[in-house]
Design a protein around this motif. Structure first.
Motif, PDB file in Angstrom:
ATOM      1  N   PHE A 110      25.302  22.929   6.534  1.00 19.72           N
ATOM      2  CA  PHE A 110      26.274  21.850   6.663  1.00 19.72           C
ATOM      3  C   PHE A 110      27.688  22.397   6.503  1.00 19.72           C
ATOM      4  N   LEU A 111      28.642  21.619   6.935  1.00 22.03           N
ATOM      5  CA  LEU A 111      30.037  21.852   6.589  1.00 22.03           C
ATOM      6  C   LEU A 111      30.244  21.273   5.186  1.00 22.03           C
ATOM      7  N   VAL A 112      30.738  22.082   4.269  1.00 19.86           N
ATOM      8  CA  VAL A 112      31.028  21.598   2.921  1.00 19.86           C
ATOM      9  C   VAL A 112      32.415  20.957   2.970  1.00 19.86           C
ATOM     10  N   LYS A 113      32.436  19.631   3.011  1.00 18.25           N
ATOM     11  CA  LYS A 113      33.694  18.888   3.178  1.00 18.25           C
ATOM     12  C   LYS A 113      34.493  18.826   1.882  1.00 18.25           C
ATOM     13  N   SER A 114      33.812  18.569   0.782  1.00 14.66           N
ATOM     14  CA  SER A 114      34.534  18.385  -0.476  1.00 14.66           C
ATOM     15  C   SER A 114      33.579  18.536  -1.648  1.00 14.66           C
ATOM     16  N   ILE A 115      34.135  18.894  -2.782  1.00 13.56           N
ATOM     17  CA  ILE A 115      33.389  18.927  -4.040  1.00 13.56           C
ATOM     18  C   ILE A 115      34.201  18.137  -5.057  1.00 13.56           C
ATOM     19  N   ILE A 116      33.548  17.183  -5.699  1.00 11.95           N
ATOM     20  CA  ILE A 116      34.184  16.379  -6.731  1.00 11.95           C
ATOM     21  C   ILE A 116      33.577  16.807  -8.063  1.00 11.95           C
ATOM     22  N   TYR A 117      34.383  17.490  -8.861  1.00 15.17           N
ATOM     23  CA  TYR A 117      33.912  18.050 -10.120  1.00 15.17           C
ATOM     24  C   TYR A 117      33.754  16.968 -11.184  1.00 15.17           C
ATOM     25  N   GLY A 118      32.668  17.049 -11.947  1.00 17.20           N
ATOM     26  CA  GLY A 118      32.417  16.095 -13.020  1.00 17.20           C
ATOM     27  C   GLY A 118      32.102  14.694 -12.537  1.00 17.20           C
ATOM     28  N   PHE A 119      31.625  14.568 -11.309  1.00 13.50           N
ATOM     29  CA  PHE A 119      31.333  13.256 -10.712  1.00 13.50           C
ATOM     30  C   PHE A 119      30.309  12.472 -11.536  1.00 13.50           C
ATOM     31  N   ALA A 120      29.283  13.144 -11.982  1.00 15.35           N
ATOM     32  CA  ALA A 120      28.212  12.485 -12.743  1.00 15.35           C
ATOM     33  C   ALA A 120      27.983  13.263 -14.036  1.00 15.35           C
ATOM     34  N   GLY A 121      28.885  13.108 -14.967  1.00 17.02           N
ATOM     35  CA  GLY A 121      28.766  13.844 -16.224  1.00 17.02           C
ATOM     36  C   GLY A 121      28.942  15.332 -15.997  1.00 17.02           C
ATOM     37  N   HIS A 122      27.879  16.080 -16.218  1.00 17.72           N
ATOM     38  CA  HIS A 122      27.962  17.537 -16.050  1.00 17.72           C
ATOM     39  C   HIS A 122      27.639  17.982 -14.622  1.00 17.72           C
ATOM     40  N   GLN A 123      27.457  17.029 -13.709  1.00 16.85           N
ATOM     41  CA  GLN A 123      27.133  17.383 -12.328  1.00 16.85           C
ATOM     42  C   GLN A 123      28.304  17.090 -11.388  1.00 16.85           C
TER      43      GLN A 123
END
Length: 132
Positions: A110-123
């Motif tokens: 896939f194209l990695v569009k974005s990463i949102i850090y700490g979205f679900a606690g430690h994930q």
């Protein structure tokens, strides 16, 4: 059982934090098969911050695991008995991925569009898009 290019969007939380490296690639391949071109996959993973938040005690006692994570971007702490893999013991595990690993290895699917850090606690949440 789904046809190729069936979904516009697929999401999953705390799936890739529990798969062996080989199984994660099988999952990514299947997700790429069933999502349409232009569609999205939203999934979480345990990254650098999550590794230290949730597994700091094991990392501190096991410097080789930390070294492996730094060098390879992936560490597998082994199977965990959580009662969810009775039919396939050892399948459910605890793992962590580095941002570099996600951007490098998962971009084969896939194209990695974005990463949102700490979205679900430690994930962290990674937003993937199928472009081919």
């Amino acid at each position: 059982p789904f046809e190729d290019n069936y979904f516009d969007l697929i999401y999953g939380q705390s799936v890739f934090t529990h798969l062996s490296e080989g199984d994660q690639f099988a999952w990514l391949e299947e997700l790429a098969r069933v999502v349409r071109v232009g569609g999205y996959v939203f999934v979480t993973y345990c990254g650098e911050l999550g590794l230290f938040m949730s597994k700091h005690h094991q990392i501190g006692r096991n410097p080789s695991a930390l070294y492996k994570f730094i060098e390879e971007g992936y560490v597998d702490f082994g199977p965990v008995s959580a009662g969810v893999d009775d039919t396939n013991p050892g399948y459910y595990r605890l793992v962590a991925h580095s941002t570099r690993y996600i951007r490098t290895k998962w971009s084969n699917f896939f194209l990695v569009k974005s990463i949102i850090y700490g979205f679900a606690g430690h994930q962290n949440l990674v937003i993937l898009q199928k472009v081919r």
